[in-house]
Design an enzyme around this catalytic site. Sequence first.
Site, PDB file in Angstrom:
ATOM      1  N   GLY A   9     -31.753  21.297 -12.022  1.00 38.92           N
ATOM      2  CA  GLY A   9     -30.955  21.888 -13.097  1.00 38.92           C
ATOM      3  C   GLY A   9     -31.133  23.396 -13.138  1.00 38.92           C
ATOM      4  O   GLY A   9     -31.930  23.968 -12.373  1.00 38.92           O
ATOM      5  N   GLN A  10     -30.423  24.040 -14.040  1.00 37.30           N
ATOM      6  CA  GLN A  10     -30.463  25.505 -14.117  1.00 37.30           C
ATOM      7  C   GLN A  10     -31.867  26.026 -14.438  1.00 37.30           C
ATOM      8  O   GLN A  10     -32.383  26.917 -13.769  1.00 37.30           O
ATOM      9  CB  GLN A  10     -29.490  26.000 -15.196  1.00 37.30           C
ATOM     10  CG  GLN A  10     -28.045  25.647 -14.915  1.00 37.30           C
ATOM     11  CD  GLN A  10     -27.095  26.336 -15.881  1.00 37.30           C
ATOM     12  OE1 GLN A  10     -26.633  27.441 -15.618  1.00 37.30           O
ATOM     13  NE2 GLN A  10     -26.807  25.706 -17.000  1.00 37.30           N
ATOM     14  N   LEU A  11     -32.477  25.457 -15.466  1.00 38.58           N
ATOM     15  CA  LEU A  11     -33.765  25.978 -15.919  1.00 38.58           C
ATOM     16  C   LEU A  11     -34.920  25.556 -15.011  1.00 38.58           C
ATOM     17  O   LEU A  11     -35.746  26.384 -14.619  1.00 38.58           O
ATOM     18  CB  LEU A  11     -34.038  25.537 -17.365  1.00 38.58           C
ATOM     19  CG  LEU A  11     -35.327  26.070 -17.996  1.00 38.58           C
ATOM     20  CD1 LEU A  11     -35.377  27.598 -17.953  1.00 38.58           C
ATOM     21  CD2 LEU A  11     -35.469  25.567 -19.430  1.00 38.58           C
ATOM     22  N   ASP A  35     -37.874   8.736 -11.703  1.00 39.05           N
ATOM     23  CA  ASP A  35     -36.982   8.243 -12.760  1.00 39.05           C
ATOM     24  C   ASP A  35     -37.770   8.282 -14.073  1.00 39.05           C
ATOM     25  O   ASP A  35     -38.617   7.420 -14.320  1.00 39.05           O
ATOM     26  CB  ASP A  35     -36.530   6.816 -12.435  1.00 39.05           C
ATOM     27  CG  ASP A  35     -35.672   6.209 -13.545  1.00 39.05           C
ATOM     28  OD1 ASP A  35     -35.385   6.912 -14.541  1.00 39.05           O
ATOM     29  OD2 ASP A  35     -35.303   5.024 -13.414  1.00 39.05           O
ATOM     30  N   ILE A  36     -37.503   9.293 -14.891  1.00 45.84           N
ATOM     31  CA  ILE A  36     -38.308   9.472 -16.111  1.00 45.84           C
ATOM     32  C   ILE A  36     -38.096   8.353 -17.130  1.00 45.84           C
ATOM     33  O   ILE A  36     -38.885   8.199 -18.059  1.00 45.84           O
ATOM     34  CB  ILE A  36     -38.061  10.849 -16.785  1.00 45.84           C
ATOM     35  CG1 ILE A  36     -36.620  10.971 -17.289  1.00 45.84           C
ATOM     36  CG2 ILE A  36     -38.431  11.981 -15.847  1.00 45.84           C
ATOM     37  CD1 ILE A  36     -36.402  12.157 -18.227  1.00 45.84           C
ATOM     38  N   TYR A  60     -30.520  14.760 -20.339  1.00 43.95           N
ATOM     39  CA  TYR A  60     -29.098  14.395 -20.344  1.00 43.95           C
ATOM     40  C   TYR A  60     -28.407  15.476 -21.166  1.00 43.95           C
ATOM     41  O   TYR A  60     -28.715  15.647 -22.351  1.00 43.95           O
ATOM     42  CB  TYR A  60     -28.922  13.023 -21.004  1.00 43.95           C
ATOM     43  CG  TYR A  60     -27.477  12.542 -21.085  1.00 43.95           C
ATOM     44  CD1 TYR A  60     -27.053  11.463 -20.316  1.00 43.95           C
ATOM     45  CD2 TYR A  60     -26.545  13.154 -21.918  1.00 43.95           C
ATOM     46  CE1 TYR A  60     -25.742  11.010 -20.387  1.00 43.95           C
ATOM     47  CE2 TYR A  60     -25.239  12.717 -21.980  1.00 43.95           C
ATOM     48  CZ  TYR A  60     -24.838  11.646 -21.222  1.00 43.95           C
ATOM     49  OH  TYR A  60     -23.547  11.205 -21.285  1.00 43.95           O
ATOM     50  N   TYR A 124     -25.980  14.071 -28.698  1.00 47.49           N
ATOM     51  CA  TYR A 124     -26.873  14.879 -27.871  1.00 47.49           C
ATOM     52  C   TYR A 124     -27.928  15.574 -28.730  1.00 47.49           C
ATOM     53  O   TYR A 124     -29.127  15.504 -28.439  1.00 47.49           O
ATOM     54  CB  TYR A 124     -26.055  15.911 -27.081  1.00 47.49           C
ATOM     55  CG  TYR A 124     -26.898  17.002 -26.465  1.00 47.49           C
ATOM     56  CD1 TYR A 124     -27.705  16.742 -25.358  1.00 47.49           C
ATOM     57  CD2 TYR A 124     -26.889  18.288 -26.991  1.00 47.49           C
ATOM     58  CE1 TYR A 124     -28.497  17.740 -24.807  1.00 47.49           C
ATOM     59  CE2 TYR A 124     -27.674  19.296 -26.438  1.00 47.49           C
ATOM     60  CZ  TYR A 124     -28.471  19.022 -25.346  1.00 47.49           C
ATOM     61  OH  TYR A 124     -29.253  20.010 -24.809  1.00 47.49           O
ATOM     62  N   TRP A 149     -27.042  28.021 -25.226  1.00 51.63           N
ATOM     63  CA  TRP A 149     -26.026  28.667 -24.370  1.00 51.63           C
ATOM     64  C   TRP A 149     -26.617  29.106 -23.029  1.00 51.63           C
ATOM     65  O   TRP A 149     -26.502  30.266 -22.627  1.00 51.63           O
ATOM     66  CB  TRP A 149     -25.409  29.863 -25.094  1.00 51.63           C
ATOM     67  CG  TRP A 149     -24.723  29.565 -26.389  1.00 51.63           C
ATOM     68  CD1 TRP A 149     -24.866  28.455 -27.189  1.00 51.63           C
ATOM     69  CD2 TRP A 149     -23.798  30.421 -27.084  1.00 51.63           C
ATOM     70  NE1 TRP A 149     -24.092  28.573 -28.315  1.00 51.63           N
ATOM     71  CE2 TRP A 149     -23.423  29.763 -28.283  1.00 51.63           C
ATOM     72  CE3 TRP A 149     -23.269  31.684 -26.825  1.00 51.63           C
ATOM     73  CZ2 TRP A 149     -22.525  30.308 -29.205  1.00 51.63           C
ATOM     74  CZ3 TRP A 149     -22.374  32.230 -27.738  1.00 51.63           C
ATOM     75  CH2 TRP A 149     -21.994  31.549 -28.914  1.00 51.63           C
TER      76      TRP A 149
END
Length: 279
Positions: A9-11, A35-36, A60, A124, A149
């Site tokens: 992912g991005q972070l 698989d967490i 997610y 979410y 963001w």
Amino acid sequence: MILVTGVNGQLGFDVVKELKRRKIECLGIGREELDITDKDVVFDYITGLMPECVIHCAAYTAVDRAEDEEELCAKVNVYGTENIAKACKEVNAKMIYISTDYVFDGQGDTPFEIEGNIKPLSVYGKSKYEGELKVKELLEKYFIVRASWVFGINGNNFVKTMLRLGAEKESLNVVCDQIGSPTYTADLAPLLCDMGMSEKYGVYHATNEGFCSWAEFAEEIIRMANLSCAIKHIPTSEYLTKAVRPFNSRLSKKSLIDSGYNLLPSWKDALGRYLVELK
């Protein structure tokens, strides 16, 4: 050894990059490696690895899709987080959990304090807050870091979308009544690494400095990229989405300042550096 989940992912990508830059032993994993949502697998993996800290970036994040996939969203964000926290407890590891501005009700126009009006408006947001509660319930050595963001080099985000559409279209409609702070993962990652090296546990808000609307953010992206696309400011009522978005995503940095952490640079400064990185 620091374990980073969500490396694709991005972070997570930028956190691993920063740890390697600092020559800190680390391991970044994605869902292919772990698989967490499988409690036993997580327990065996983390107790076998014995990390000193787990920076939990896996999540997610499909906000609209979550409205139809509530069970899957909770499986990852609530129970996956619980699995990580339980394993951290077993090996006495610190845990850094990444949360979101979506835990708040989005009302008013002042920055939310840590214990602000917590009332998620979406599936979410609810799942991320329930993940926070699992971490607090199970651990003493934890950091909960709420960002908003987010944009980074690895993955899709608002900036990349605006650059693509801005090059294709003469004008774009962008919401102007949702206010918050963009967060550049390359700026957030060093802060998370600093936290992992410290014992100043607690809940924090971490975004780049300054506030803007999505429309103002889009205008700055277009301006910095020298594109000619016009940004038309529209109210949220004209841009309906499945999940409700908070109008106010301003986050107070008081806990960050009180603990002596450095604030992140301004979002405009971050955006300029990001556009250079994209090239």
